[in-house]
Design an enzyme around this catalytic site. Structure first.
Site, PDB file in Angstrom:
ATOM      1  N   GLU A   3     -10.737  -7.293   7.460  1.00 42.00           N
ATOM      2  CA  GLU A   3      -9.303  -6.976   7.448  1.00 42.00           C
ATOM      3  C   GLU A   3      -8.557  -7.770   6.382  1.00 42.00           C
ATOM      4  OE1 GLU A   3      -7.245  -6.400  11.167  1.00 42.00           O
ATOM      5  OE2 GLU A   3      -9.140  -6.082  12.230  1.00 42.00           O
ATOM      6  N   GLN A  10     -20.507 -30.405  15.200  1.00 42.52           N
ATOM      7  CA  GLN A  10     -20.871 -31.724  14.697  1.00 42.52           C
ATOM      8  C   GLN A  10     -20.753 -32.792  15.778  1.00 42.52           C
ATOM      9  OE1 GLN A  10     -22.071 -31.883  11.701  1.00 42.52           O
ATOM     10  NE2 GLN A  10     -22.412 -34.082  11.539  1.00 42.52           N
ATOM     11  N   SER A  38     -13.448   0.281   4.180  1.00 40.54           N
ATOM     12  CA  SER A  38     -14.231  -0.407   3.149  1.00 40.54           C
ATOM     13  C   SER A  38     -15.333   0.471   2.568  1.00 40.54           C
ATOM     14  CB  SER A  38     -14.850  -1.685   3.719  1.00 40.54           C
ATOM     15  OG  SER A  38     -13.860  -2.598   4.106  1.00 40.54           O
ATOM     16  N   GLU A  39     -15.641   0.215   1.295  1.00 40.86           N
ATOM     17  CA  GLU A  39     -16.704   0.927   0.589  1.00 40.86           C
ATOM     18  C   GLU A  39     -17.549  -0.081  -0.179  1.00 40.86           C
ATOM     19  OE1 GLU A  39     -13.877   4.852  -0.244  1.00 40.86           O
ATOM     20  OE2 GLU A  39     -14.957   3.900  -1.913  1.00 40.86           O
TER      21      GLU A  39
END
Length: 381
Positions: A360, A333, A118-119
């Site tokens: 991913e 909850q 990733s960038e």
């Protein structure tokens, strides 16, 4: 594969893993510092032979491993998974020299691996990578020249503390994904620096800056211009196992909810006597079981070498991570305020369960993959 059921030996192994995670690995995880690599935990995973199984097993066993560890200790599960994600490209596409140098340390929990895809401008759209690998004949001239890496990576798990990175950069052999190559980059390479990011995550996530980092032919993972395939092969294996991680969290939340609602008194009986509560728990259990079946169907398809693995992997990750979010949210909850206390299992799972819907490949990306594969099948008829 139309159904899934564990054998007796597998059931026993999963039970042993859940106990091991709670009794042996959880105490090590609790001693770790949030946002830092927990090297004692990694060493224990290596000592127990669990890291070895990441590389020696198929997708089905990897999913069983991740689901079982996640049930008892999410930090141990994530530490194990990140070792696999960062080093699997070395196993599949690396040279004998690369494998011999790095994989023994990864398996032993001594060398920390990271997957650097990733960038800042290329998260979900992985083919839009901008990290540039510019040819430089002066780099490793004896091997015919190399490249210099310039640019950034962001949201990289185990950065900046990893010992080596599987890095995907644009070498320009073609447009889009066709011009991406994969490199094994040791953390001590000149020009490589990193910084931690303050994220909603107990494990380290950081950014990396590449300022003329030299890489040569001996650093390549596979062939030039074929790096995107290395990345996708890795993700096709690990996406179903992300689903297994999510299923492990969902099952832990479900079991905690069953125990709590069966014991908690309210309105003249237990919470489980209330139809609204019982029906909610039934829905949680049904969704968890459906997600689990889809995860293991995808794992079985991967191990068989089926042609529809990308679609099945995307479906498994999509349904399992979305289901885990649903189950953990409703578990909180039904527990009420007690589940929001720091240190409560559900408070921990509530923080952990959000990220898998993004990394991913975000849920939206998985839907795109599924639709693309379905329409490709129509066009091929």
């Amino acid at each position: 594969m139309t159904g899934f059921a564990l054998g007796v030996d597998q059931e026993e192994w999963c039970g042993q893993l859940r106990a091991l995670a709670a009794e042996r690995l959880r105490p090590l995880a609790e001693k770790g510092e949030p946002g830092r690599v927990n090297r004692p935990l990694l060493a224990a995973l290596g000592e127990l032979g669990l890291l070895e199984r990441v590389f020696a097993s198929g997708a089905l066993e990897l999913c069983l491993l991740r689901e079982s560890l996640a049930y008892g200790c999410t930090e141990a599960e994530t530490a194990l998974a990140l070792q696999g994600l960062g080093a699997y490209p070395v196993l599949r596409a690396g040279s004998e020299e690369q494998r011999e140098r790095w994989l023994p340390g990864v398996r032993a929990g001594r060398a920390v691996a990271a997957f650097a895809l990733s960038e800042p401008g290329a998260g979900s759209d992985a083919a839009a990578l901008a990290l540039a690998a510019t040819a430089d004949p002066a780099v490793d001239a004896a091997a015919g020249g190399g490249w210099r890496l310039n640019g950034e990576k962001c949201w990289i798990s185990n950065a900046p503390e990893a010992d080596f990175y599987t890095v995907f950069a644009r070498t320009g052999e073609g447009p889009g994904a066709k011009g991406v190559s994969a490199f094994l980059v040791p953390a001590d390479r000149p020009g490589l620096s990193g910084a931690p990011l303050d994220m909603l995550s107990p494990h380290p996530i950081g950014s990396l800056t590449f300022d003329g980092v030299p890489v040569g032919p001996r650093d390549l993972l596979g062939e030039p211009g074929r790096g995107f395939r290395v990345a996708m092969d890795t993700l096709n294996l690990f996406r179903p196992s992300v689903g297994a991680f999510a299923v492990g969290m969902a099952r832990a939340a479900l079991d905690a909810t069953l125990a709590y609602t069966a014991d908690r008194t309210a309105f003249g009986g237990t919470l489980s006597d209330l139809q609204a509560v019982a029906h909610r728990v039934a829905e949680m259990a049904t969704r968890t079981e459906a997600a689990r079946l889809l995860v293991y169907a995808a794992a079985g398809a991967y191990d068989r070498g089926a042609g529809d693995v990308p679609r099945r992997a995307a479906m498994a990750k999509l349904l399992a991570t979305e289901t885990a979010q649903y189950v953990v949210d409703h578990a909180v909850q039904l527990h009420g305020a007690v589940a929001l206390q720091r240190g409560h299992l559900l408070e921990h799972l509530y923080r952990e369960v959000r990220a898998p819907r993004i990394y991913e490949g975000a849920s939206e990306v998985q839907r795109t993959i599924i639709a693309k594969e379905l329409y490709a099948g129509v066009a091929a008829r």
